[in-house]
Design an enzyme around this catalytic site. Structure first.
Site, short mmCIF file in Angstrom:
data_model
loop_
_atom_site.label_atom_id
_atom_site.label_comp_id
_atom_site.label_asym_id
_atom_site.label_seq_id
_atom_site.Cartn_x
_atom_site.Cartn_y
_atom_site.Cartn_z
N TRP A 110 0.84 -1.21 0.00
CA TRP A 110 0.00 0.00 0.00
C TRP A 110 0.87 1.26 0.00
CZ3 TRP A 110 -1.87 2.80 4.87
CH2 TRP A 110 -0.96 2.65 5.92
N ASP A 111 2.15 1.08 0.25
CA ASP A 111 3.10 2.20 0.22
C ASP A 111 2.93 2.99 -1.08
OD1 ASP A 111 3.91 0.06 1.89
OD2 ASP A 111 5.94 0.86 2.03
N LYS A 124 2.75 0.77 16.01
CA LYS A 124 3.86 0.81 15.05
C LYS A 124 3.76 2.06 14.18
CE LYS A 124 6.02 -1.96 11.41
NZ LYS A 124 5.95 -3.21 10.65
N GLN A 125 2.56 2.39 13.81
CA GLN A 125 2.34 3.63 13.07
C GLN A 125 0.93 4.15 13.36
OE1 GLN A 125 1.84 3.37 8.72
NE2 GLN A 125 2.47 1.24 8.90
N GLU A 151 0.85 -2.62 12.62
CA GLU A 151 1.08 -4.08 12.57
C GLU A 151 1.60 -4.66 13.88
OE1 GLU A 151 3.65 -4.23 9.21
OE2 GLU A 151 2.03 -3.81 7.80
O1 IFM Z 1 3.69 -1.43 3.99
C1 IFM Z 1 4.60 -1.31 5.01
C2 IFM Z 1 3.88 -1.56 6.32
O2 IFM Z 1 2.89 -0.61 6.54
C3 IFM Z 1 4.86 -1.55 7.47
N1 IFM Z 1 5.89 -2.52 7.26
C4 IFM Z 1 6.64 -2.28 6.02
C5 IFM Z 1 5.73 -2.29 4.82
C6 IFM Z 1 6.55 -1.99 3.55
O3 IFM Z 1 7.10 -0.71 3.65
#
Ligand code: IFM
Length: 715
Positions: free
Chosen positions: A324-325, A577-578, A466
């Site tokens: 999704w990046d 994590k985010q 995550e």
């Molecule tokens: O897509 C991301 C995810 O949100 C967090 N871990 C790394 C992935 C790839 O950058």
């Protein structure tokens, strides 16, 4: 502020530097490994779409044959920084032109001194052309020998994807190599044309898989010896006869100067579309240009069958897979500065709809569920297991491929955002609408009615944060699913009014009957969402009941909270994590009042692992802080994102560029500090929040085909 520089040679940081000094042209990228080669280097070139499968387990971008290989011998002594004495060293990547140069003054163990100047670029004017020039200025008399090769013996950290097909000397100055990937059978051809000035004809060394040309020049003190390598490259993805294409492109350039001039002009046009200038903050200035450069060299201009991996084409990390990046972090940059690139990337999702339908159907649902990690075909390629943080010999289960639903809504959101920004009704009716409708279909199918709560739930999911898996009703997932369903319904109305034929066609092919559409409406209206009276949104069911922590109690630290707690135990804590809820509020910020955003910002910010959690987080955190008017705090998060690769803040930049962070850095500047708001009617305005020390910010963007240049000043 256009140059990334390195003023001394530090062997310990070379893997990081290889990433930083990556060059590319949207077709291929080459890491900044040094021409002469060293043990421990992570030497690699990746060509878009050239994936290969390794037995059973995964598919990855194959590390392409090395086009740079160059050995230099000074009176018989081989140039190597591992020997002799480095008298001077300087490397510089000119972001304005994409030219990478290295100047070294070196003394051989036998006492021969020379200055060597290496220059290379991947042509943006001709994506099948690579160019490298080496100039040697000897401080001795004698002989300089140059061995230039194409090296087909490349591997992906020990595993080779290539089968040698053939090699030959084509003419006195050109050799070529043909190879193909083992499993996917993609043919790749390289042609190297070596131009030396005032030199005798080169010898051909027919080393298997490493065709080499060797030239020996007389060395005279102070007189420059120059060799230029033009390399043509093509694959069977581009042409039925990749060798002919590679040979033709290698033969084309009249001279180094002509090829470089074409490169400069191509880059000038590129920067004209997207340049950002920040006065008063050199670090931010170089970082934003670096971020844009890294995205631009990974952006497919002539290919709509590929996506950009989370590490672009700049490293082995994530094996070239896209996440999704792309849609949420990188695509807005292209949508607003290079819409044709955005369209190629969205086409990739359109073309991989069959795989997304297959994934949904295999899980028992209709509609399109996109792969969390996607490669050539769009099939799910997320690894099931990866080495555990604490004990690399043990495996930890990766759940994202099984549980991350939000990717489907992210793709739909990006298609809709592209449409809104460009007004490209033709593409949207032909392709974009289907992306939104088929993902809406998936979200309607995946929702479960919970009679006791009177709402539709998405259970057993993983959201952007995550650190928590297997949770129910992740707010980001649920809210984006609701948006997807509502937007699907609105788009159908738009199609009926504007493209009735297409509306009928899609209603038929996707079976969008009245009953189904009324279910969409029902699910959208009644999606589960827990909101406290003060507007605080629970990240998922039961989040507030988890153990609370103060991140300050764990400082100083150099590891993520995931590593500290372990994969399982992290689930038990309120640590992110985010910023999951904030991300949702950013994407749909018209739906939330400032007070509600503030309430959630104040709650989730101290519980987010900003330093070692996801590299995707800081830029979003910066934007939301700007929305709140907390400019100083925004700057702290912004600079963390801006430094992700340049300063290697997480210690893993050697694996490749953090592409999402690069896209997020641009978004933080434009939508955060610049405060750009685009309205549904195509109008726009800015609500700037410039950091105190910025004198001005200038950025460019396109809206409905028209470029706007915005200059904001701090008074
Ligand atoms: O897509 C991301 C995810 O949100 C967090 N871990 C790394 C992935 C790839 O950058």
């Amino acid at each position: 502020m256009w140059k990334i520089t390195e003023n001394s040679f530090d062997p310990a940081s070379q893997n990081h530097k290889e990433t930083i000094f990556t060059i590319g042209n949207g077709y291929l990228s080459t890491r900044g490994a040094l021409e002469e080669g060293y043990p421990g280097e992570s030497r690699a070139s990746f060509v878009h779409g050239v994936f290969d499968d390794t037995p059973v387990v995964f598919t990855e971008l194959a590390n392409a044959p090395d086009w740079m290989a160059l050995s230099i011998l000074l009176n018989g002594e081989r140039f190597s920084l591992a020997r002799g004495t480095i008298l001077d060293f300087q490397r510089e990547l000119d972001l304005r032109s994409g030219l990478l140069t290295r100047r070294v003054r070196w003394q051989s163990p036998g006492g021969h001194v020379a200055t060597l100047l290496f220059e290379r670029f991947a042509s943006l004017a001709d994506e099948h052309l690579l160019a490298l020039r080496c100039q040697v200025i000897p401080e001795f008399d004698g002989e300089i020998e140059i061995r230039a090769a194409l090296n087909g013996n490349m591997d992906n950290e020990g595993l080779t994807h290539w089968l040698h097909v053939s090699q030959r000397r084509e003419n006195w100055e050109t050799v070529c190599l043909q190879t193909r990937t083992r499993k996917s059978g993609i043919a790749l051809a390289l042609a190297m044309r070596l131009r030396g000035f005032d030199s005798p004809q080169p010898d051909y060394w027919d080393v298997e898989n490493v065709p080499t040309l060797r030239q020996v020049f007389p060395a005279r003190r102070g007189e420059t010896v120059t060799v230029t390598k033009f390399v043509g490259i093509a694959t069977s993805r581009d042409s039925d006869d990749p060798l002919a294409l590679a040979l033709e492109r290698a033969a084309r350039p009249q001279s180094w100067d002509a090829a470089l001039e074409a490169q400069k002009q191509a880059w000038e046009r590129e920067w004209e579309r997207c340049e950002v200038s920040i006065e008063g903050d050199d670090e931010a200035q170089i970082a934003i240009r670096f971020s844009l450069f890294q995205l631009l060299i990974a952006a497919p201009r002539h290919d709509n069958r590929v996506n950009i991996g989370a590490k672009t084409l700049s490293g082995f990390g994530y094996r070239g897979h896209a996440f999704w990046d792309t849609e949420i972090f990188m695509l807005p940059v292209f949508t607003y500065t290079a819409p044709q690139i955005a369209r190629n990337l969205l086409d990739y999702r359109y073309l991989t709809l069959p795989a997304a339908r297959e994934k949904a159907s295999a899980a028992g649902y209709e509609g399109a569920w996109f792969a969390w990690e996607s490669a050539a075909t769009g099939d799910e390629v997320t690894p099931t297991w990866v080495p555990d943080f604490h004990d690399k010999k043990k495996l930890a289960r990766v759940w994202t491929g099984d549980l991350a639903l939000h990717i489907s809504a992210d793709v739909a959101y990006a298609a809709w955002q592209y449409w809104r920004a460009t007004g490209d009704d033709t593409w949207f009716a032909e392709r974009g609408a289907e992306l939104v409708l088929d993902t809406a279909k998936f979200f309607a199918a995946r929702a479960e009615w919970q009679p006791e709560r009177g709402c539709y739930a998405y259970s057993d999911v993983i959201g952007p944060d995550e650190y928590h898996d297997h949770n129910n009703n992740n707010a980001y997932t649920n809210r984006l699913a609701k948006w997807n369903l509502q937007t699907g319904l609105a788009i159908l109305d738009w199609l009926k009014n504007n493209q009735p034929g297409k509306a009928i066609e899609l209603a038929r092919s996707l079976d969008l009957n009245a009953e189904r559409l009324s279910k969409w409406q029902d699910v959208a209206e009644k999606i589960c969402m827990r909101v406290e009276p003060d507007g605080l949104i629970e990240q998922f069911d039961g989040f507030f009941a988890l153990k609370d922590i103060k991140l300050a109690d764990y400082e100083p630290r150099t590891r993520s909270m995931h590593e500290i707690f372990g994969v399982e135990a992290a689930n038990e804590y309120q640590v992110l994590k985010q910023p999951d809820v904030l991300m949702m509020q950013y994407l749909l910020h018209n739906e939330y009042s400032d007070e509600q955003i503030r309430t959630n910002y104040d709650y989730y910010t101290p519980r987010t692992d900003h330093t070692y959690g996801s590299s995707l987080g800081p830029s979003i955190q910066a934007i939301v802080a700007c929305l709140m008017g907390d400019v100083e705090e925004a700057y702290e998060h912004f600079i963390r994102a801006a430094r992700a690769d340049l300063r290697d803040v997480r210690g893993n930049a050697g694996d490749g560029i953090h592409a999402a962070s690069a896209g997020g850095t641009w978004q933080a500047v434009v939508f955060g500090f610049g405060g750009l708001r685009i309205h549904a009617d195509g109008s726009w305005e800015t609500h700037p929040h410039l950091p105190q020390h910025w004198q001005s910010l200038t950025f460019r963007f396109y809206l409905h085909g028209q470029q706007h240049i915005v200059r904001l000043e701090n008074r």
